[in-house]
Every structure is written in structure tokens, then in C-alpha cells.
Write a protein that holds these residues in place. Structure first.
Motif, PDB file in Angstrom:
ATOM      1  N   ASN A 140      -7.485   7.532   8.131  1.00 47.29           N
ATOM      2  CA  ASN A 140      -8.021   6.228   7.760  1.00 47.29           C
ATOM      3  C   ASN A 140      -7.194   5.740   6.566  1.00 47.29           C
ATOM      4  N   PRO A 141      -6.042   5.115   6.834  1.00 47.93           N
ATOM      5  CA  PRO A 141      -5.155   4.749   5.724  1.00 47.93           C
ATOM      6  C   PRO A 141      -5.827   3.789   4.752  1.00 47.93           C
ATOM      7  N   HIS A 142      -5.666   4.098   3.469  1.00 50.36           N
ATOM      8  CA  HIS A 142      -6.275   3.267   2.442  1.00 50.36           C
ATOM      9  C   HIS A 142      -5.564   3.496   1.107  1.00 50.36           C
ATOM     10  N   VAL A 143      -5.743   2.543   0.222  1.00 48.28           N
ATOM     11  CA  VAL A 143      -5.266   2.636  -1.155  1.00 48.28           C
ATOM     12  C   VAL A 143      -6.508   2.564  -2.033  1.00 48.28           C
ATOM     13  N   THR A 144      -6.806   3.635  -2.772  1.00 47.52           N
ATOM     14  CA  THR A 144      -7.969   3.629  -3.651  1.00 47.52           C
ATOM     15  C   THR A 144      -7.684   2.743  -4.856  1.00 47.52           C
ATOM     16  N   LEU A 145      -8.597   1.801  -5.110  1.00 48.16           N
ATOM     17  CA  LEU A 145      -8.453   0.856  -6.218  1.00 48.16           C
ATOM     18  C   LEU A 145      -9.205   1.326  -7.458  1.00 48.16           C
ATOM     19  N   LEU A 146     -10.418   1.866  -7.249  1.00 51.27           N
ATOM     20  CA  LEU A 146     -11.266   2.313  -8.346  1.00 51.27           C
ATOM     21  C   LEU A 146     -12.390   3.154  -7.767  1.00 51.27           C
ATOM     22  N   TYR A 147     -13.141   3.788  -8.645  1.00 56.94           N
ATOM     23  CA  TYR A 147     -14.338   4.543  -8.262  1.00 56.94           C
ATOM     24  C   TYR A 147     -15.530   3.883  -8.943  1.00 56.94           C
ATOM     25  N   ASP A 148     -16.658   3.814  -8.217  1.00 55.14           N
ATOM     26  CA  ASP A 148     -17.825   3.116  -8.754  1.00 55.14           C
ATOM     27  C   ASP A 148     -19.093   3.766  -8.220  1.00 55.14           C
ATOM     28  N   ARG A 149     -20.169   3.629  -8.972  1.00 57.18           N
ATOM     29  CA  ARG A 149     -21.466   4.122  -8.490  1.00 57.18           C
ATOM     30  C   ARG A 149     -22.007   3.238  -7.371  1.00 57.18           C
ATOM     31  N   ALA A 150     -21.684   1.950  -7.447  1.00 59.18           N
ATOM     32  CA  ALA A 150     -22.172   1.002  -6.442  1.00 59.18           C
ATOM     33  C   ALA A 150     -21.305   1.067  -5.184  1.00 59.18           C
ATOM     34  N   LEU A 151     -21.893   0.628  -4.091  1.00 55.16           N
ATOM     35  CA  LEU A 151     -21.175   0.512  -2.822  1.00 55.16           C
ATOM     36  C   LEU A 151     -20.930  -0.962  -2.533  1.00 55.16           C
ATOM     37  N   ALA A 152     -19.690  -1.311  -2.251  1.00 52.56           N
ATOM     38  CA  ALA A 152     -19.341  -2.693  -1.909  1.00 52.56           C
ATOM     39  C   ALA A 152     -19.165  -2.799  -0.403  1.00 52.56           C
ATOM     40  N   PRO A 153     -19.602  -3.910   0.180  1.00 52.85           N
ATOM     41  CA  PRO A 153     -19.447  -4.089   1.624  1.00 52.85           C
ATOM     42  C   PRO A 153     -17.987  -4.373   1.982  1.00 52.85           C
ATOM     43  N   GLU A 154     -17.682  -4.252   3.270  1.00 54.45           N
ATOM     44  CA  GLU A 154     -16.345  -4.609   3.739  1.00 54.45           C
ATOM     45  C   GLU A 154     -16.104  -6.081   3.431  1.00 54.45           C
ATOM     46  N   THR A 155     -14.978  -6.370   2.794  1.00 55.30           N
ATOM     47  CA  THR A 155     -14.664  -7.713   2.317  1.00 55.30           C
ATOM     48  C   THR A 155     -13.238  -8.065   2.704  1.00 55.30           C
ATOM     49  N   PRO A 156     -13.038  -9.143   3.467  1.00 56.07           N
ATOM     50  CA  PRO A 156     -11.664  -9.571   3.744  1.00 56.07           C
ATOM     51  C   PRO A 156     -10.971  -9.966   2.440  1.00 56.07           C
ATOM     52  N   THR A 157      -9.683  -9.720   2.357  1.00 56.80           N
ATOM     53  CA  THR A 157      -8.923 -10.076   1.175  1.00 56.80           C
ATOM     54  C   THR A 157      -7.549 -10.577   1.602  1.00 56.80           C
ATOM     55  N   ALA A 158      -6.901 -11.327   0.730  1.00 56.36           N
ATOM     56  CA  ALA A 158      -5.544 -11.776   1.035  1.00 56.36           C
ATOM     57  C   ALA A 158      -4.681 -10.548   1.305  1.00 56.36           C
ATOM     58  N   PRO A 159      -3.844 -10.594   2.327  1.00 58.44           N
ATOM     59  CA  PRO A 159      -3.052  -9.412   2.693  1.00 58.44           C
ATOM     60  C   PRO A 159      -2.110  -8.960   1.578  1.00 58.44           C
ATOM     61  N   VAL A 160      -1.995  -7.656   1.460  1.00 57.79           N
ATOM     62  CA  VAL A 160      -1.001  -7.016   0.595  1.00 57.79           C
ATOM     63  C   VAL A 160      -0.104  -6.228   1.543  1.00 57.79           C
ATOM     64  N   SER A 161       1.199  -6.540   1.523  1.00 57.85           N
ATOM     65  CA  SER A 161       2.139  -5.903   2.446  1.00 57.85           C
ATOM     66  C   SER A 161       3.351  -5.387   1.706  1.00 57.85           C
ATOM     67  N   TRP A 162       3.964  -4.366   2.283  1.00 58.25           N
ATOM     68  CA  TRP A 162       5.280  -3.941   1.822  1.00 58.25           C
ATOM     69  C   TRP A 162       5.980  -3.194   2.949  1.00 58.25           C
ATOM     70  N   THR A 163       7.288  -3.131   2.840  1.00 62.42           N
ATOM     71  CA  THR A 163       8.087  -2.350   3.769  1.00 62.42           C
ATOM     72  C   THR A 163       8.125  -0.918   3.260  1.00 62.42           C
ATOM     73  N   VAL A 164       7.592  -0.022   4.053  1.00 61.57           N
ATOM     74  CA  VAL A 164       7.608   1.399   3.702  1.00 61.57           C
ATOM     75  C   VAL A 164       9.003   1.917   4.040  1.00 61.57           C
ATOM     76  N   SER A 165       9.750   2.279   3.012  1.00 56.08           N
ATOM     77  CA  SER A 165      11.132   2.720   3.211  1.00 56.08           C
ATOM     78  C   SER A 165      11.344   4.167   2.779  1.00 56.08           C
TER      79      SER A 165
END
Length: 189
Positions: A140-165
Motif C-alpha cells: 500500500n504505497p504511501h508517504v507518511t506526513l505526520l502521526y496523530d491521535r485523531a483519525l482523518a478521513p480519506e481526503t482528495p488532494t492536489a496531486p504530488v508527482s515525481w519521476t522515480v529515477s
């Protein structure tokens, strides 16, 4: 009390294969983390940009650095480096439920198809190098942004892309937030 106290040593070292975004993308991810944190009412501190990464395969946690496993991982990394560079796009954010220390992460959908294919190819190279037991069966590819006690729902966001080289083999010193690169492979394909 254990008959073999030397086996009860807590792990101090983690090995994993991962990809790291280039610095400008990592800075953009940091900005996205701050915006999402505020918009969703999260209170955890965002990770620093140099910590943002995608784990491809968690090889294991060890008490000390196992040289034999490192050698096998280096062999697998070299074998998988013949892949071509590819695009990775993350366009959703959500929390993983981890009972109070919940990772809040960037995820994606169709924009991660090539990342899935590369992770699978790296797993095959690991199996050929003798690390078949360490190959992640689910990814389940992901980039961890932070850790929190609260749970946030799935939220669309502006795409972040890069070429994996390139991809790396990381020695993470547990509890020290330090990553040591043991191997780095540019994608050659």
C-alpha cells in the motif's frame, strides 16, 4: 527468564528498500502536510522533508546490522536497477488506524501503477537473492506526513508527482530518526 538472554536484545536496526522524493518535491509535500493538518484539525507535528519516503520492502528489524542480509539486499538492489524510471503520483490523504499513534499519509490510485510494478520486480530480485521471506506480500504505497491521535478521513488532494529515477537500501537506526544509505541504484532502463 530466558535461557538465551542474548536473543532477547531489542531491535536497534531496521533495513528497508525505499524511494525518496527529490528535495523540491519533498518541500511541496511538507507544504501539503501543513495545509492538510490545519484543514483537518490534526495536531501532530509534520515530519521533516528529509524523512518523506515510500517503503518498497521492509526487510526486517535486527539487534545489530546483519551483514549476510545486507549482502543479499545489495545483490537484489543491483538486479532490480535495470528497470526504467517511472512517474509516481499521490493524490489522496488519509489516516491509518494504529490505535492512537495514527500515521496520516499521502496515497494514490492509478498514478501508482508503475510503482506497484517496480515493487513487485524488486520483490522477485529479493527472492532470487535469498530474501524471499522478506518480500512484502501486500503493498500500500504511501508517504507518511505526520502521526496523530485523531483519525482523518480519506481526503482528495492536489496531486504530488515525481519521476522515480533511483531507489535505496536504508539502514534506519531505530529511535534515532536517522537513515543511513547502504546502497543507491539509479534506474537504468
Amino acid at each position: 527468564m530466558s535461557l538465551f538472554p542474548e536473543l532477547d536484545v531489542p531491535p536497534s536496526d531496521r533495513l528497508f528498500f525505499g524511494i525518496f522524493p527529490p528535495s523540491p518535491v519533498a518541500e511541496a509535500i511538507a507544504g501539503r502536510a501543513r495545509d492538510l493538518k490545519g484543514g483537518l484539525g490534526l495536531s501532530g507535528a509534520p515530519l521533516t522533508p528529509d524523512r518523506f519516503h515510500v517503503t518498497l520492502h521492509h526487510i526486517g528489524d535486527y539487534a545489530g546490522l546483519p551483514r549476510g542480509i545486507v549482502a543479499q539486499a545489495l545483490e537484489a538492489g543491483e538486479a532490480a536497477s535495470s528497470a526504467a524510471p517511472f512517474e509516481a503520483t499521490f493524490d489522496q490523504a488519509a489516516s491509518f488506524n494504529n490505535r492512537g499513534n495514527n500515521p496520516f499519509v499521502l496515497q494514490g490510485g492509478e498514478g501508482l501503477a508503475e510503482l506497484h510494478a517496480f515493487q513487485k520486480a524488486l520483490g522477485l530480485a529479493m527472492a532470487h537473492a535469498g530474501l524471499g521471506k522478506q518480500v512484502a506480500r501486500q503493498f500500500n504505497p504511501h508517504v507518511t506526513l505526520l502521526y496523530d491521535r485523531a483519525l482523518a478521513p480519506e481526503t482528495p488532494t492536489a496531486p504530488v508527482s515525481w519521476t522515480v529515477s533511483e531507489f535505496v537500501l536504508i539502514h534506519s537506526l531505530l529511535g534515532q530518526t536517522r537513515h543511513v544509505v547502504l546502497g543507491r541504484w539509479p534506474l537504468k532502463g
